[in-house]
Design a protein around this motif. Structure first.
Motif, PDB file in Angstrom:
ATOM      1  N   ARG A   6       0.856  -1.188   0.000  1.00 45.36           N
ATOM      2  CA  ARG A   6       0.000   0.000   0.000  1.00 45.36           C
ATOM      3  C   ARG A   6       0.888   1.232   0.000  1.00 45.36           C
ATOM      4  O   ARG A   6       2.031   1.186   0.470  1.00 45.36           O
ATOM      5  CB  ARG A   6      -0.956  -0.004   1.181  1.00 45.36           C
ATOM      6  N   PRO A 367      -8.503   4.807   3.992  1.00 41.21           N
ATOM      7  CA  PRO A 367      -8.014   3.725   3.136  1.00 41.21           C
ATOM      8  C   PRO A 367      -8.834   3.678   1.856  1.00 41.21           C
ATOM      9  O   PRO A 367     -10.070   3.727   1.911  1.00 41.21           O
ATOM     10  CB  PRO A 367      -8.256   2.452   3.972  1.00 41.21           C
ATOM     11  N   THR A 369      -8.775   2.183  -2.575  1.00 47.78           N
ATOM     12  CA  THR A 369      -8.178   1.176  -3.457  1.00 47.78           C
ATOM     13  C   THR A 369      -8.115   1.698  -4.887  1.00 47.78           C
ATOM     14  O   THR A 369      -9.124   2.183  -5.417  1.00 47.78           O
ATOM     15  CB  THR A 369      -9.017  -0.121  -3.413  1.00 47.78           C
ATOM     16  N   GLU A 391      -4.307   5.773   2.736  1.00 50.05           N
ATOM     17  CA  GLU A 391      -3.630   4.519   2.378  1.00 50.05           C
ATOM     18  C   GLU A 391      -4.190   4.093   1.040  1.00 50.05           C
ATOM     19  O   GLU A 391      -5.396   3.869   0.930  1.00 50.05           O
ATOM     20  CB  GLU A 391      -3.964   3.425   3.395  1.00 50.05           C
ATOM     21  N   TYR A 393      -4.437   1.210  -1.554  1.00 52.66           N
ATOM     22  CA  TYR A 393      -4.210  -0.215  -1.815  1.00 52.66           C
ATOM     23  C   TYR A 393      -4.100  -0.440  -3.318  1.00 52.66           C
ATOM     24  O   TYR A 393      -4.584   0.349  -4.105  1.00 52.66           O
ATOM     25  CB  TYR A 393      -5.335  -1.050  -1.187  1.00 52.66           C
ATOM     26  N   ARG A 418       5.871   3.699   0.660  1.00 57.54           N
ATOM     27  CA  ARG A 418       5.214   2.431   0.323  1.00 57.54           C
ATOM     28  C   ARG A 418       5.500   1.434   1.439  1.00 57.54           C
ATOM     29  O   ARG A 418       6.611   1.383   1.946  1.00 57.54           O
ATOM     30  CB  ARG A 418       5.787   1.923  -1.000  1.00 57.54           C
TER      31      ARG A 418
END
Ligand code: EPZ
Length: 422
Positions: A6, A367, A369, A391, A393, A418
């Motif tokens: 991540r 978080p 993605t 974060e 992903y 990272r």
């Protein structure tokens, strides 16, 4: 399989300083397969150090080419030992541009077998126009079991009329036509800078390509193409992403090694938002004091606003004052990043191919993605603007197309790193 990596960004730092843009991804992924058309070794410089380039090295080697690749320096391809005409499934899955092996191998040896490509999921991405183009050059095409076979006893120049403007099919037909007998004329051709760059590379090998950058491209096929030494153009989309990131953080950044005329659609929109943009021959300076105004965006083929910058740009618009309307006319599903940025506090409604973005004063780290390459870039922009830690992903999507992006952003003052999850 989800990867365990991540990217971590602590937002809020204004980007400041100078940065150099890398070579163009979408040029590189066309020029590298084009080396197969040569009858001698070719050397390519200014290639970005990205996953898509590494995948192409593996593909060329799997075909038997002798490849010397020094990332960040040069790649030499000697295509003379190539006898294979098939690219394996796993290799094709690694990048979208594996379909350029169709045109390149068809031109080289009259036959190619390639699986449907992988790459970013941004809607259905048919290849009917590519195949129609090959058929106009006398090839037979067959699609069975996820595999595309194109074959021509004699590849002959022909007239190709595309039903829509397509970058991929324009490039693929240019590749095959460079070695066909006679003249090919492509009507309704794409005009993106990398089409012109590919034409320049082909011409540097002795091909006869005229009109690249206009709607009509003429290619007089040649039996023999000699080796060439060529440097690809700078990356238009990386330049744009850095410009947007500079504006998003209310920073002051000079981007060196770019081509400002390729950036006009984005520059116009940033100016409309109240961002200061100035340029010289090969550098752009972006300065912002904040207070951005909402603007409307409609993606279009070059020289219109590029679909590849729609995602980072719509991230920037989430904090602009007022309501922005973003229309995506090229791909069906290029708003997935907005679902993620909503988790960070953005106020966005998506209806089909339109996003309505109501600016909020602040995004907050969360978080999220990445679902494709430019969605990843959009999340970086959002993370740089947000309060707290974001974060990201699946940063593997970002690695497909951005060369050392963390290092570049860190050199401008971003807090970005990272981590591998345990
Ligand atoms: C290229 O994709 C780029 N990829 C994309 O970059 C970019 O977004 C796109 O051009 C538009 O600029 C590479 O260069 C490897 P198209 P491509 O053919 O060639 C339809 C990135 O993030 N179409 O111009 O796939 C298609 O569905 C990426 O760097 C057909 O219907 O794009 C789309 O709606 C992702 N039939 C439109 O045309 C066909 O045979 C334009 O696609 C071909 C295309």
């Amino acid at each position: 399989m989800p990867s365990k990596e991540r990217m971590l960004i602590t937002g809020g730092n204004a980007l400041e300083g100078e940065v150099r843009v890398s070579g163009g991804k979408n040029t590189a992924v066309a020029v590298i397969p084009a080396t197969l058309l040569s009858d001698e070794p070719c050397t390519i410089e200014n290639l970005p150090d990205i996953e898509d380039v590494r995948a192409l090295v593996d593909i060329l080697r799997s075909l038997g080419a002798k490849v010397t690749y020094v990332p960040g320096e040069f790649m030499t391809v000697d295509p003379r030992p190539v006898e294979m005409q098939e690219v394996g499934y796993r290799l094709c899955q690694r990048l979208r541009a594996s379909y350029y092996l169709l045109g390149a191998l068809l031109g080289r040896s009259g036959r190619a077998e390639v699986y449907y490509p992988g790459g970013c999921e941004i809607g259905s991405r048919p290849v009917d126009q590519h195949l129609k183009g090959f058929r106009a050059l006398g090839a037979q095409t067959e699609e069975v079991g996820g595999r595309i076979t194109v074959e021509a006893k004699e590849l002959k120049g022909g007239d190709v009329f595309f039903d829509m403007v397509t970058v991929g099919a324009t490039i693929n037909v240019m590749l095959a036509a460079a070695k066909a007998q006679g003249t090919t004329i492509i009507y309704n051709a794409a005009k993106e800078p990398h089409i012109v760059d590919l034409a320049n590379f082909l011409n540097s090998m002795g091909a006869k390509v005229k009109g690249a950058g206009t709607d009509v491209i003429r290619i007089r096929g040649q039996q023999y193409l000699h080796g060439a030494n060529y440097a690809v153009i700078p990356d238009q989309i990386e330049t744009g992403t850095l410009m947007i990131a500079a504006a998003a953080t209310h920073g002051d950044v000079v981007i060196h090694g770019c081509i400002p005329t390729h950036m006009e659609a984005l520059t116009a929109k940033l100016l409309e938002m109240g961002v200061r943009v100035s340029d010289s021959d090969d550098a752009i300076r972006v300065r912002s004091m904040g207070g951005h105004r909402a603007v409307n965006i409609k993606t279009q083929v070059y020289p219109g606003f590029p679909t590849d910058l729609q995602q980072p740009m719509s991230a920037l618009l989430t904090t602009a004052r007022g309501t922005s309307i973003v229309q995506e006319t090229i791909f069906e599903q290029r708003f997935k990043h907005l679902d993620e940025i909503r988790r960070m506090g953005a106020r966005v409604r998506v209806a089909d191919r339109m996003a309505i973005i109501e600016g909020v004063p602040q995004l907050y780290g969360a978080p999220v993605t990445a679902t494709d390459l430019r969605a990843g870039a959009a999340l970086i922009v959002a993370g740089l603007m947000a309060k707290g830690v974001t974060e990201i992903y699946e940063p593997k999507y970002i690695d497909r197309g951005y060369d050392h992006i963390e290092e570049k952003l860190r050199s401008l003052g971003a807090t970005i790193s990272r981590e591998r999850e345990e």
